[in-house]
Design a protein around this motif. Structure first.
Motif, PDB file in Angstrom:
ATOM      1  N   ALA A 163      54.004  27.891   8.653  1.00 30.32           N
ATOM      2  CA  ALA A 163      54.615  29.221   8.578  1.00 30.32           C
ATOM      3  C   ALA A 163      54.410  29.970   9.886  1.00 30.32           C
ATOM      4  O   ALA A 163      53.281  30.020  10.416  1.00 30.32           O
ATOM      5  N   PRO A 164      55.465  30.547  10.448  1.00 31.68           N
ATOM      6  CA  PRO A 164      55.314  31.336  11.687  1.00 31.68           C
ATOM      7  C   PRO A 164      54.387  32.525  11.454  1.00 31.68           C
ATOM      8  O   PRO A 164      54.697  33.407  10.660  1.00 31.68           O
ATOM      9  N   THR A 165      53.263  32.514  12.108  1.00 29.02           N
ATOM     10  CA  THR A 165      52.268  33.591  11.942  1.00 29.02           C
ATOM     11  C   THR A 165      51.769  34.023  13.318  1.00 29.02           C
ATOM     12  O   THR A 165      52.176  35.069  13.827  1.00 29.02           O
ATOM     13  N   ALA A 166      50.961  33.199  13.948  1.00 27.76           N
ATOM     14  CA  ALA A 166      50.481  33.535  15.294  1.00 27.76           C
ATOM     15  C   ALA A 166      51.641  33.598  16.287  1.00 27.76           C
ATOM     16  O   ALA A 166      51.660  34.432  17.200  1.00 27.76           O
ATOM     17  N   SER A 167      52.643  32.736  16.101  1.00 28.41           N
ATOM     18  CA  SER A 167      53.767  32.719  17.051  1.00 28.41           C
ATOM     19  C   SER A 167      54.590  34.002  16.960  1.00 28.41           C
ATOM     20  O   SER A 167      55.023  34.539  17.987  1.00 28.41           O
ATOM     21  N   THR A 168      54.797  34.516  15.753  1.00 21.75           N
ATOM     22  CA  THR A 168      55.558  35.762  15.636  1.00 21.75           C
ATOM     23  C   THR A 168      54.731  36.953  16.117  1.00 21.75           C
ATOM     24  O   THR A 168      55.282  37.913  16.658  1.00 21.75           O
ATOM     25  N   THR A 169      53.421  36.882  15.952  1.00 18.26           N
ATOM     26  CA  THR A 169      52.562  37.938  16.493  1.00 18.26           C
ATOM     27  C   THR A 169      52.666  37.964  18.019  1.00 18.26           C
ATOM     28  O   THR A 169      52.764  39.029  18.632  1.00 18.26           O
ATOM     29  N   ALA A 170      52.691  36.781  18.637  1.00 19.87           N
ATOM     30  CA  ALA A 170      52.819  36.694  20.096  1.00 19.87           C
ATOM     31  C   ALA A 170      54.179  37.224  20.547  1.00 19.87           C
ATOM     32  O   ALA A 170      54.280  37.939  21.550  1.00 19.87           O
ATOM     33  N   GLN A 171      55.227  36.892  19.813  1.00 27.35           N
ATOM     34  CA  GLN A 171      56.561  37.390  20.160  1.00 27.35           C
ATOM     35  C   GLN A 171      56.605  38.917  20.110  1.00 27.35           C
ATOM     36  O   GLN A 171      57.160  39.569  20.998  1.00 27.35           O
ATOM     37  N   LEU A 172      56.009  39.469  19.053  1.00 25.53           N
ATOM     38  CA  LEU A 172      55.994  40.927  18.895  1.00 25.53           C
ATOM     39  C   LEU A 172      55.219  41.583  20.037  1.00 25.53           C
ATOM     40  O   LEU A 172      55.638  42.617  20.582  1.00 25.53           O
ATOM     41  N   ALA A 173      54.093  40.976  20.418  1.00 30.57           N
ATOM     42  CA  ALA A 173      53.286  41.530  21.509  1.00 30.57           C
ATOM     43  C   ALA A 173      54.061  41.505  22.821  1.00 30.57           C
ATOM     44  O   ALA A 173      54.007  42.469  23.609  1.00 30.57           O
ATOM     45  N   LEU A 174      54.785  40.437  23.075  1.00 28.02           N
ATOM     46  CA  LEU A 174      55.593  40.373  24.302  1.00 28.02           C
ATOM     47  C   LEU A 174      56.689  41.437  24.283  1.00 28.02           C
ATOM     48  O   LEU A 174      56.971  42.081  25.301  1.00 28.02           O
ATOM     49  N   GLY A 175      57.308  41.625  23.121  1.00 29.90           N
ATOM     50  CA  GLY A 175      58.327  42.672  23.002  1.00 29.90           C
ATOM     51  C   GLY A 175      57.752  44.050  23.255  1.00 29.90           C
ATOM     52  O   GLY A 175      58.364  44.881  23.946  1.00 29.90           O
ATOM     53  N   ASP A 176      56.569  44.311  22.703  1.00 29.89           N
ATOM     54  CA  ASP A 176      55.917  45.604  22.929  1.00 29.89           C
ATOM     55  C   ASP A 176      55.576  45.787  24.405  1.00 29.89           C
ATOM     56  O   ASP A 176      55.710  46.889  24.954  1.00 29.89           O
ATOM     57  N   ALA A 177      55.120  44.708  25.046  1.00 29.79           N
ATOM     58  CA  ALA A 177      54.778  44.786  26.470  1.00 29.79           C
ATOM     59  C   ALA A 177      56.016  45.120  27.299  1.00 29.79           C
ATOM     60  O   ALA A 177      55.956  45.932  28.238  1.00 29.79           O
ATOM     61  N   LEU A 178      57.150  44.529  26.957  1.00 32.16           N
ATOM     62  CA  LEU A 178      58.397  44.848  27.661  1.00 32.16           C
ATOM     63  C   LEU A 178      58.762  46.320  27.465  1.00 32.16           C
ATOM     64  O   LEU A 178      59.125  47.017  28.420  1.00 32.16           O
ATOM     65  N   ALA A 179      58.661  46.791  26.224  1.00 28.13           N
ATOM     66  CA  ALA A 179      59.018  48.184  25.924  1.00 28.13           C
ATOM     67  C   ALA A 179      58.114  49.157  26.666  1.00 28.13           C
ATOM     68  O   ALA A 179      58.585  50.169  27.210  1.00 28.13           O
ATOM     69  N   VAL A 180      56.822  48.869  26.715  1.00 35.91           N
ATOM     70  CA  VAL A 180      55.878  49.763  27.391  1.00 35.91           C
ATOM     71  C   VAL A 180      56.141  49.794  28.892  1.00 35.91           C
ATOM     72  O   VAL A 180      56.147  50.856  29.521  1.00 35.91           O
ATOM     73  N   ALA A 181      56.377  48.616  29.474  1.00 31.92           N
ATOM     74  CA  ALA A 181      56.658  48.563  30.910  1.00 31.92           C
ATOM     75  C   ALA A 181      57.957  49.306  31.230  1.00 31.92           C
ATOM     76  O   ALA A 181      58.055  49.994  32.249  1.00 31.92           O
ATOM     77  N   LEU A 182      58.944  49.188  30.359  1.00 39.82           N
ATOM     78  CA  LEU A 182      60.219  49.856  30.585  1.00 39.82           C
ATOM     79  C   LEU A 182      60.103  51.368  30.462  1.00 39.82           C
ATOM     80  O   LEU A 182      60.637  52.115  31.290  1.00 39.82           O
ATOM     81  N   LEU A 183      59.415  51.835  29.431  1.00 39.75           N
ATOM     82  CA  LEU A 183      59.312  53.295  29.269  1.00 39.75           C
ATOM     83  C   LEU A 183      58.526  53.922  30.417  1.00 39.75           C
ATOM     84  O   LEU A 183      58.814  55.037  30.862  1.00 39.75           O
ATOM     85  N   ASP A 184      57.539  53.173  30.928  1.00 38.41           N
ATOM     86  CA  ASP A 184      56.788  53.675  32.079  1.00 38.41           C
ATOM     87  C   ASP A 184      57.680  53.711  33.324  1.00 38.41           C
ATOM     88  O   ASP A 184      57.667  54.689  34.073  1.00 38.41           O
TER      89      ASP A 184
END
Length: 332
Positions: A163-184
């Motif tokens: 079941a996708p668990t750690a992999s989806t957590t990693a995907q979400l973290a990368l998405g958040d990192a992109l959003a934070v870098a962009l808003l900054d």
């Protein structure tokens, strides 16, 4: 007729706690691993998304699709125009939503999701930049991508490693990192966030002004300085337990409140012969109509009062804000 699910073995509470802690450890390690594998591809991806003239289109199948929807929502709420397009629907017409001035972020742990790979030649012909979030660095998706962000994990938290668990957590973290870098990079501020969240608590605090919630016109209690005490009390009783004292030009001279009345009675003052100017106190707390309503709330809290007069820059009375007004507006 479906058969009933098999009976579960007796529940082991200690085992459940151990598995929960192991899940946290595995997923924390997955996110921490991203940090060490971050390359210049991340910065280039941010620049692509920052300079896009259209929108960021996020795609993903299954659990990656759920993560993609959240990433698109986060981007949109932090200043980057974004939307989610389901890759399965894209093959049946929704691909028309993607324009040449967009950039696509495709999420697939394996990088071989058929619904996504079938779209890659079309996206390439259109010249649409493609950012891949994948653990399959040699996959079809990675080979077609403009930039590849490594979202791979050593193992899933699922004890079956299925079941996708750690992999989806990693995907979400990368998405958040992109959003934070962009808003900054955009200089995105709390006020900008509030504008896209007008119904939330932050939106109400940062977008609601005193003029939006104040009482005005005939609803504002006010008397002239020579108003008899009894008449002043009737004005107060009718409009909320406080009254401003103003001159003929509506300039605020003072204020009289229920608290002032109690103190005068406790001191044995004969009020029958008094008028407003005799009992008012000077320099009442006030606020401008263009101030934020949350500032009025802070002023009330700081001075332990329940009402603030609203005055223009020239000192003229234009309104009044009561703590109840702020509560009804859900500012507090």
């Amino acid at each position: 007729m479906t058969s009933a699910p098999p009976l579960a073995p007796s529940f082991d509470a200690a085992r459940a706690l151990r598995q929960a802690r192991e899940t946290f450890d595995i997923e924390a390690a997955a996110v921490a691993g991203l940090k060490n594998r971050l390359t210049d591809a991340f910065s280039r991806s941010v620049q692509l998304m920052l300079e896009v003239r259209g929108r960021v289109v996020v795609m993903g199948m299954g659990k990656s699709g759920h993560i993609g929807r959240k990433i698109a929502a986060t981007l949109a709420s932090t200043g980057t125009p974004a939307m989610f397009v389901h890759p399965g629907e894209a093959s049946h017409g929704d691909l028309g939503m993607i324009q040449v001035n967009d950039v696509v972020v495709a999420i697939s742990n394996s990088g071989e999701s058929g619904e996504i790979t079938v779209l890659l030649p079309v996206l390439k012909r259109q010249g649409v930049p493609l950012i891949a979030i994948t653990g399959g660095l040699q996959s079809t998706l990675a080979r077609h991508a403009t930039e590849v962000l490594d979202g791979g994990v050593d193992k899933e938290a699922c004890p079956l490693n299925l079941a996708p668990t750690a992999s989806t957590t990693a995907q979400l973290a990368l998405g958040d990192a992109l959003a934070v870098a962009l808003l900054d990079a955009r200089g995105f501020k709390a006020e900008d966030f509030a504008r896209s969240h007008p119904g939330g608590a932050l939106g109400r605090k940062l977008l609601t002004h005193v003029s939006d919630v104040m009482r005005s016109g005939e609803d504002v209690p006010r008397v002239a300085p020579d108003t008899a005490f009894g008449d002043m009390m009737r004005e107060m009783s009718a409009k909320g337990g406080i009254t401003a004292v103003v001159d003929a030009h509506q300039q605020v001279l003072g204020v009289f409140t229920d608290g002032d009345l109690r103190r005068l009675i406790e001191n044995g003052i004969d009020l029958r012969t008094k008028c407003a100017k005799d009992v008012m106190h000077l320099r009442p707390r006030s606020i401008r109509p263009d101030a934020l309503a949350v500032d009025a709330a802070e002023l009330m809290e700081e001075h332990r009062i329940t009402c603030v007069l609203v005055v223009e820059s020239d000192g003229s009375l234009v309104g009044m804000v009561h703590i109840g007004d702020l509560m009804r507006a859900k500012v507090i």
